[in-house]
Scaffold this active site. Structure first.
Site, PDB file in Angstrom:
ATOM      1  N   LYS A  88      35.400  43.803  36.780  1.00 19.67           N
ATOM      2  CA  LYS A  88      36.649  43.972  36.036  1.00 19.67           C
ATOM      3  C   LYS A  88      36.439  44.517  34.620  1.00 19.67           C
ATOM      4  CE  LYS A  88      39.922  41.206  38.502  1.00 19.67           C
ATOM      5  NZ  LYS A  88      39.123  40.510  39.548  1.00 19.67           N
ATOM      6  N   GLU A 110      48.328  40.734  32.326  1.00 22.80           N
ATOM      7  CA  GLU A 110      48.764  39.716  33.271  1.00 22.80           C
ATOM      8  C   GLU A 110      47.513  39.191  33.947  1.00 22.80           C
ATOM      9  OE1 GLU A 110      48.513  42.856  34.107  1.00 22.80           O
ATOM     10  OE2 GLU A 110      47.349  42.644  35.956  1.00 22.80           O
ATOM     11  N   SER A 375      31.104  42.489  44.299  1.00 18.89           N
ATOM     12  CA  SER A 375      31.994  42.737  43.160  1.00 18.89           C
ATOM     13  C   SER A 375      31.819  41.741  42.022  1.00 18.89           C
ATOM     14  CB  SER A 375      33.452  42.751  43.625  1.00 18.89           C
ATOM     15  OG  SER A 375      33.760  41.563  44.333  1.00 18.89           O
TER      16      SER A 375
HETATM   17  C1  LIG Z   1      39.503  40.361  40.868  1.00 14.65           C
HETATM   18  C2  LIG Z   1      38.355  40.428  41.765  1.00 14.65           C
HETATM   19  C3  LIG Z   1      38.416  41.108  43.004  1.00 14.65           C
HETATM   20  C4  LIG Z   1      39.669  41.728  43.523  1.00 14.65           C
HETATM   21  O1  LIG Z   1      40.196  42.761  42.777  1.00 14.65           O
HETATM   22  P1  LIG Z   1      40.118  44.275  43.225  1.00 14.65           P
HETATM   23  O2  LIG Z   1      41.032  44.970  42.285  1.00 14.65           O
HETATM   24  O3  LIG Z   1      40.584  44.361  44.652  1.00 14.65           O
HETATM   25  O4  LIG Z   1      38.717  44.713  43.095  1.00 14.65           O
HETATM   26  C5  LIG Z   1      37.264  41.175  43.762  1.00 14.65           C
HETATM   27  N1  LIG Z   1      36.104  40.584  43.371  1.00 14.65           N
HETATM   28  C6  LIG Z   1      36.012  39.923  42.208  1.00 14.65           C
HETATM   29  C7  LIG Z   1      34.719  39.304  41.841  1.00 14.65           C
HETATM   30  C8  LIG Z   1      37.128  39.811  41.363  1.00 14.65           C
HETATM   31  O5  LIG Z   1      37.022  39.134  40.214  1.00 14.65           O
END
Ligand SMILES: *Cc1c(COP(=O)(O)O)cnc(C)c1O
Length: 393
Positions: A88, A110, A375
């Site tokens: 993020k 948000e 992610s």
């Molecule tokens: C917020 C988040 C997501 C989901 O958000 P996307 O916009 O779909 O990428 C996925 N993995 C993690 C670790 C997150 O914090």
């Protein structure tokens, strides 16, 4: 490939469905972003913070034990190793640099689970901006640790008590604030959703993931991968990985949505697989809605996937069959989480665990190369996983 077009459409999806006053703001943002995108010094600044603050490039790690287990070459893109522990921050750095260029010193955002709120509060501290984060009262109760993190970073968390007191209500309140305080305020949206130009802008910032991965896999293997796998909430980590590979027709792209307790149970967050088109936050896209067209509540074991829509570009990629979408349930995600801990010594976020768990569902051949996007890291999810395992839930 002019995607999106000037009005922000990816095929039939996307757009800028907003009242006139808001449209003027969005047009101004669009113009300013277009200008910044052409300016080499904006890219230089972005690259500087990616390297020196976020710690990029993130490794593309050849996971040998997973490779043996699944009989193919598995690589992990390690977004979990970024500063603040997820992808993020790539986006919040990009947007705050744009805010600075536009002369705005107050940031609003948000947040649902609080992850985007923390990433925003982080960059607001770094760039000395005032920061207000809108968060539903229900979410504040569920995510008290992230609320405290934001406060430590100097942000104010504003509770939202309207509607279901969750993410979609926080989105509405943040938009209202933006309209009232245009002169000094920049609205940082957390994923590839919402009115144009946000889906395009967030995609561009997150594309750093795919650009690096493309270079890294070519270096390691001398060819492009057969598969890219990423979890999908709003879709920013998936779009970020996929985008630089879109023209490479032999690279198959798979988005994994949150299947929750199963699609049939109705308790899930799988907008694309559920296959209903509607409107959310100013964009036409796949959404979860009632028969009357009201946005419905979602469920997922991972708070970050708990979003009742999806970015319009992913809807488009699904419609034209460039990307495939499937679901992983809560239970399967937990198994993916444990597998990553045992096999690779990596504690992934529950969101990312959906992508990792999907390896079990793929029919892989020995020569296949797969990149899975990790992610984020799972430290934030330890309490949830504790109660799932120890509480037997
Ligand atoms: C917020 C988040 C997501 C989901 O958000 P996307 O916009 O779909 O990428 C996925 N993995 C993690 C670790 C997150 O914090």
């Amino acid at each position: 490939m002019a995607i999106p077009d000037k009005k922000g459409f990816f095929g039939e999806f996307g757009g800028k469905f907003a009242p006139e006053t808001l449209r003027a703001l969005l047009d101004d943002l669009d113009r300013n972003y277009a200008k910044a995108k052409k300016d080499p010094s904006f890219k230089r600044e972005f690259d500087y913070y990616m390297k020196n603050y976020v710690g990029r490039p993130s490794p593309l790690y050849h996971a040998e034990k997973l490779s043996k287990r699944f009989g193919a070459k598995i690589y992990l893109k390690r977004e979990d190793l970024n500063h603040t522990g997820a992808h993020k921050i790539n986006n919040t750095i990009g947007q705050i640099l744009l805010a600075k260029r536009m002369g705005k010193n107050r940031i609003i955002a948000e947040t649902g689970a609080g992850q985007h709120g923390v990433a925003t509060a982080t960059v607001a501290a770094l760039f000395d901006c005032e920061c207000d984060v809108y968060m539903g009262e229900e979410d504040i109760k569920r995510q008290s640790l992230n609320v405290f993190r934001m406060e430590l970073l100097g942000a104010r968390v504003i509770p939202v008590s309207s509607g279901s007191k969750t993410l979609k209500d926080a989105l509405n309140e943040a938009t209202r604030d933006w309209l009232k305080n245009v002169d000094n305020t920049f609205y940082i949206i957390g994923t590839v959703s919402g009115f144009h130009p946000y889906p395009m802008m967030v995609r561009d910032f997150q594309s750093v993931i795919g650009k690096e991965a493309r270079k890294q896999i070519l270096q390691a293997e001398g060819r492009l991968p057969d598969y890219l796998v990423a979890c999908v909430g709003g879709g920013s980590n998936a779009m970020g990985l996929f985008y630089p590979f879109i023209k490479d027709k032999n690279v198959k792209m798979i988005g994994v949505e949150a299947g929750g307790l199963g699609i049939k149970s109705g308790k899930h967050a799988a907008s694309i697989v559920n296959n209903e088109i509607g409107f959310l936050h100013g964009a036409k896209t796949y959404v979860l809605q009632s028969d009357e067209g009201q946005i419905t509540e979602t469920h997922s074991v991972s708070a970050g996937l708990d979003y009742p829509g999806v970015g319009p570009e992913l809807s488009y990629l699904s419609k034209i069959k460039r990307a495939k979408f499937d679901v992983i349930t809560d239970k399967e995600a937990l198994n993916g989480f444990k597998m990553m801990c045992h096999e690779e010594g990596i504690i992934p976020a529950l969101e990312s665990s959906h992508a990792c768990a999907y390896l079990e569902k793929m029919k892989l051949k020995k020569k296949d190369i797969v990149i899975v996007n990790v992610s984020g890291r799972g430290d934030k999810d330890i309490n949830t996983v504790y109660s799932l395992i120890k509480g037997g839930k």
